[in-house]
Design an enzyme around this catalytic site. Structure first.
Site, PDB file in Angstrom:
ATOM      1  N   SER A   1      16.079  53.868  28.735  1.00  0.00           N
ATOM      2  CA  SER A   1      16.024  52.592  29.033  1.00  0.00           C
ATOM      3  C   SER A   1      16.421  51.372  28.690  1.00  0.00           C
ATOM      4  CB  SER A   1      14.339  52.619  29.660  1.00  0.00           C
ATOM      5  OG  SER A   1      13.769  51.484  29.607  1.00  0.00           O
TER       6      SER A   1
ATOM      7  N   TYR B   1       6.429  53.523  25.462  1.00  0.00           N
ATOM      8  CA  TYR B   1       7.357  54.113  26.512  1.00  0.00           C
ATOM      9  C   TYR B   1       9.452  53.760  25.518  1.00  0.00           C
ATOM     10  CZ  TYR B   1      10.808  54.366  30.036  1.00  0.00           C
ATOM     11  OH  TYR B   1      11.852  54.670  31.110  1.00  0.00           O
TER      12      TYR B   1
END
Length: 321
Positions: free
Chosen positions: A125, A150
């Site tokens: 990501s 995350y």
């Protein structure tokens, strides 16, 4: 030869399955259809995009179930997209990220190692850049100051995959996705949240007083990057590489909202709010490495890619959803 796609009912996963099936690949998918957002959207997405895909209901933490699946289908390549997503949700439910993104990732690494998988392509990501990097984000910049759990789990995935490449020769490629959008997208992300709210005449929360930029990347460009990376495993001594997959064009949030307004045919009711914990002010991908390695060349501007998202929202959710 079988390609295993995890997270196959997800936004990127279903589009990837569709592309693989269209070119004649044998595909097996898995997804746990969890309730992070409405599982019915996932079922409808699969029915619309890849109705013929063989998708098994399975969780990444089910080691025995995963092992049985690998033994049955014997995948030669794996596209690992399954993960617990969402920056803000990681502040509320951290254990979901540990289970899926850490334990689940180790389970996949172990099976790829022991079952002789030729190439593992996995989702990272743009969130990994956190506070360490400056735009445009390049793969050589540090990723040791994440702004959310995350992001930390995704950075950890890259370290874990590198370790398996170094110790066991596992060919692995990590892909740092930058704000992916398109029809059938995730309903918790800004493209759908804003489109649905504008269509319904509801106010939208605009964080950091609108002073934000995102490298919005159409799902078609992301899928092209996934397939390109899959076809080009690393030939380096440690066969692990990481690539940015973005549009290399950061978009002002106000302009992004303006495109939605034009497509919806009505103005947005904006509620300006301060910066949210975990968010990043600006993202921008340096895609030179992916271009040089497999010809990655994103081609979809938001002016062309975003109106179909608004049209899809109107058709799927209705004007008042």
């Amino acid at each position: 030869m079988t390609i295993l796609v995890t997270g196959a009912a997800g936004f990127i996963g279903a589009n990837t399955c569709k592309a693989l099936l269209e070119r004649g690949e044998r595909v097996v998918g898995l997804d746990n259809y969890n309730d992070y957002y409405d599982p019915q959207i996932k079922r409808d997405r699969v029915a619309a995009l890849c109705p013929d895909a063989d998708i098994r209901v399975l969780d990444l933490t089910d080691r025995d179930g995963l092992a049985a699946l690998f033994d049955e289908v014997q995948p030669t390549r794996v596209i690992h997209l399954a993960a617990q997503a969402g920056v803000r949700y990681s502040l509320e439910n951290p254990h979901a990220y540990v289970d899926s993104n850490l334990t689940g990732f180790v389970n996949m690494l172990e099976l790829c190692r022991h079952r002789g998988v030729a190439h593992l392509v996995y989702a990272s990501s743009s969130s990994v850049y956190g506070d360490s990097a400056t735009p445009p984000f390049s793969e050589d910049q540090r990723i040791d100051k994440p702004r959310s759990l995350y992001a930390a789990t995704k950075a950890a995935n890259e370290l874990m995959a590198y370790t398996y490449a170094q110790l066991f020769g596992l060919h692995a490629t990590g892909l740092r996705f930058f704000t992916v959008y398109g029809p059938w997208g995730r309903p918790d992300m800004a493209p759908l949240l804003f489109s649905r709210a504008v269509l319904a005449g509801r106010p939208i929360d605009v964080f950091n007083d609108g002073k934000m930029q995102r490298d919005f990347t159409h799902v078609s460009d992301i899928v092209d990057g996934i397939l390109g990376a899959l076809a080009h495993p690393s030939r380096e001594t440690v066969p692990h590489r990481v690539f940015n997959l973005g549009n290399h064009t950061p978009i002002e949030l106000e302009h992004f909202i303006g495109v939605i307004e034009a497509a919806a045919g009505r103005p947005a009711q904006k509620v300006y709010k301060p910066m949210q914990p975990g968010d990043m002010v600006r993202t921008m991908a340096d895609t030179t490495r992916a271009h040089d390695a497999f010809g990655y060349a994103p081609a979809m501007p938001i002016e062309r890619g975003l109106p179909p998202v608004v049209a899809w929202c109107r058709e799927y959710f209705g004007d008042h959803a």
